[in-house]
Design a protein around this motif. Structure first.
Motif, PDB file in Angstrom:
ATOM      1  N   GLN A 156      -8.123   0.947   5.941  1.00 45.34           N
ATOM      2  CA  GLN A 156      -7.858   2.369   5.829  1.00 45.34           C
ATOM      3  C   GLN A 156      -6.592   2.645   5.002  1.00 45.34           C
ATOM      4  O   GLN A 156      -6.558   3.576   4.199  1.00 45.34           O
ATOM      5  N   ASP A 183      -6.818   6.391  -3.026  1.00 41.67           N
ATOM      6  CA  ASP A 183      -7.001   7.839  -3.189  1.00 41.67           C
ATOM      7  C   ASP A 183      -5.769   8.472  -3.829  1.00 41.67           C
ATOM      8  O   ASP A 183      -5.887   9.396  -4.650  1.00 41.67           O
ATOM      9  N   GLU A 213      -7.437   2.200   1.368  1.00 38.57           N
ATOM     10  CA  GLU A 213      -8.200   3.305   0.815  1.00 38.57           C
ATOM     11  C   GLU A 213      -7.314   4.518   0.570  1.00 38.57           C
ATOM     12  O   GLU A 213      -7.489   5.235  -0.423  1.00 38.57           O
ATOM     13  N   ARG A 214      -6.347   4.745   1.429  1.00 39.75           N
ATOM     14  CA  ARG A 214      -5.423   5.866   1.210  1.00 39.75           C
ATOM     15  C   ARG A 214      -4.573   5.645  -0.042  1.00 39.75           C
ATOM     16  O   ARG A 214      -4.291   6.597  -0.774  1.00 39.75           O
ATOM     17  N   ALA A 252       1.089   4.163  -3.072  1.00 45.83           N
ATOM     18  CA  ALA A 252       0.750   5.553  -2.778  1.00 45.83           C
ATOM     19  C   ALA A 252       1.933   6.475  -3.041  1.00 45.83           C
ATOM     20  O   ALA A 252       1.794   7.549  -3.658  1.00 45.83           O
ATOM     21  N   LEU A 305       1.337   1.894   5.553  1.00 45.11           N
ATOM     22  CA  LEU A 305      -0.113   1.751   5.415  1.00 45.11           C
ATOM     23  C   LEU A 305      -0.513   0.295   5.569  1.00 45.11           C
ATOM     24  O   LEU A 305       0.136  -0.605   5.013  1.00 45.11           O
ATOM     25  N   TYR A 335       0.834  -1.207   0.000  1.00 44.37           N
ATOM     26  CA  TYR A 335       0.000   0.000   0.000  1.00 44.37           C
ATOM     27  C   TYR A 335       0.869   1.259   0.000  1.00 44.37           C
ATOM     28  O   TYR A 335       0.623   2.208  -0.767  1.00 44.37           O
ATOM     29  N   SER A 336       1.853   1.297   0.859  1.00 42.90           N
ATOM     30  CA  SER A 336       2.725   2.473   0.936  1.00 42.90           C
ATOM     31  C   SER A 336       3.512   2.664  -0.356  1.00 42.90           C
ATOM     32  O   SER A 336       3.739   3.795  -0.798  1.00 42.90           O
TER      33      SER A 336
END
Length: 420
Positions: free
Chosen positions: A209, A216, A212-213, A164, A205, A160-161
């Motif tokens: 949540q 986004d 989702e970040r 993003a 992350l 995730y990180s």
């Protein structure tokens, strides 16, 4: 005299092969099997649809000469530069053969990008943000060379990180890129987001949540995200969510060939043109030398035919079409080994075999069909008996030979008697 030179120059110019597409090329180095190579321009929507190459079926013909097999490769548009950020999973699960296969496929992918701006950054569960922000963009060759300095696989997966941060870094880079540049984020991973263990980087992350970040961040970046999951430990739903509305998600096995094909399909979605290489029959050169022909290339995507593309083939005036080069397809052509070559070992051998068979028939089979009739007729007539005596006919004896003087004297006596 000047008119003669002008006429000869014009004749040579007309008889030389045209430089425009399509081109007649060798299917393989050192062989005379003919192939056609031509460029097909597509619309953006058609290029995006045909990016999944296995779902598209290509066919066509050059006049009355059909294509035996068609290979399609993407042609990158030089007028629209590409800015690509590659994030490579270096977690512990990628150690061993998996990392070697991924490196091999990724290197081949980078070599086919041409004039693009590329950066390759690793991610695991430590220094994820720092490593991606410090990635340097350069030529594909520089990015390939930088792969030798990637860290050895270790730790967990901060997926995730990584996604993003990569979307943010790429969006910033595009602000200073040439006008019209297209940015793409490519993520290669073999697992799911799995962090929060001792030794992992703090603040990565995680959970719904964190997911989702990351999604986004992809939406705000406004660039396509290619998520490629390798192996059976990936979550297809998670990959699709991280790809966002402009990206694509793919799941492949630990196979360098399949991974390479997936990367080629993704690269093909960037290009609005395709290079079509088609195998032709062995006698295509002689047939195409007879005159102009319409070259028709067609494709069908998921059973729906697309718009056919047509060009003109113009042969030279003085000789058979000359080969303009070697095809160099993006994949091995399956029918290439089965196509009849025009070399003496392949093309003339059947002719010699046919002539030898014809001579054998004329020598051994035809004569017995004719001569037995005469033998039967001869057998039907009775054999002639040997003549009686020693004359040439029965009852006639051969007189002894006479001297020339005897014949002349007898003739003279007859003349005297008759005259007296």
């Amino acid at each position: 005299m000047n008119r003669v030179f002008v006429f000869l120059a014009l004749l040579v110019a007309l008889s030389s092969p045209a430089s425009a597409q399509p081109e007649l090329v060798r299917c393989a180095e050192g062989r005379s099997v003919p192939c056609f190579r031509t460029r097909v321009d597509l619309t953006s929507s058609a290029a995006q649809s045909l990016a999944t190459g296995n779902s598209a079926r290509w066919s066509g013909a050059a006049g009355a000469v059909p294509f035996r097999e068609v290979d399609v490769g993407a042609v990158t548009d030089a007028g629209r530069p590409l800015v690509l950020l590659v994030l490579l999973d270096v977690s512990g699960s990628m150690a061993g053969e998996g990392m070697q296969q991924t490196h091999s496929a990724l290197r081949a992918f980078l070599r086919g990008l041409g004039g693009s701006e590329v950066a390759v950054a690793p991610f695991g569960s430590r220094d994820v943000t720092t490593g991606i922000r410090g990635a340097r963009f350069g030529t594909p060759a520089e990015a390939e060379a930088g792969m030798d300095r990637l860290p050895a696989p270790a730790g967990n997966t901060g997926l995730y990180s990584a996604v993003a941060t990569g979307a943010e870094v790429l969006a910033v880079r595009l602000r200073t890129a040439p006008p019209g540049a297209q940015g793409v984020l490519l993520v290669l991973t073999d697992g799911r987001n799995d962090v929060g263990y001792p030794g992992d980087e703090p603040g990565l992350l995680a959970g719904p949540q964190g997911r989702e970040r990351a999604v986004d961040a992809v939406r705000r970046g406004g660039v396509p995200v290619w998520m490629v999951g390798i192996g059976s430990g990936v979550d297809a739903g998670e990959l699709a969510a991280l790809a966002g509305p402009m990206g694509t998600a793919h799941t492949v096995a630990f196979d360098p060939v399949r991974l390479g094909r997936t990367l080629d399909e993704l690269r093909g979605s960037l290009a609005s043109a395709r290079q079509v290489t088609a195998v032709l029959p062995a006698d295509a050169r002689a047939r195409l030398a007879r005159g102009e022909a319409e070259v028709r290339v067609e494709h069908a995507f998921r059973g729906t035919p697309g718009t056919p593309h047509t060009t003109r083939w113009r042969p030279p005036l003085m000789a058979l079409p000359a080969f303009a080069g070697v095809a160099g397809p993006s994949r091995p052509l399956a029918t290439l080994a089965a196509v009849q070559d025009e070399s003496p070992a392949g093309g003339t051998l059947p002719v010699f075999a046919m002539l030898a068979t014809l001579l054998a028939v004329l020598w051994w089979i035809v004569p017995p069909l004719i001569w037995p009739v005469r033998r039967a007729a001869a057998a039907a007539s009775p054999p002639r008996s040997a003549p009686e005596g020693d004359g040439i006919r029965p009852g006639v004896r051969e007189a002894p030979p006479r001297r020339p003087g005897d014949i002349t004297a007898a003739l003279a006596r007859r003349i005297v008697v008759r005259s007296g």
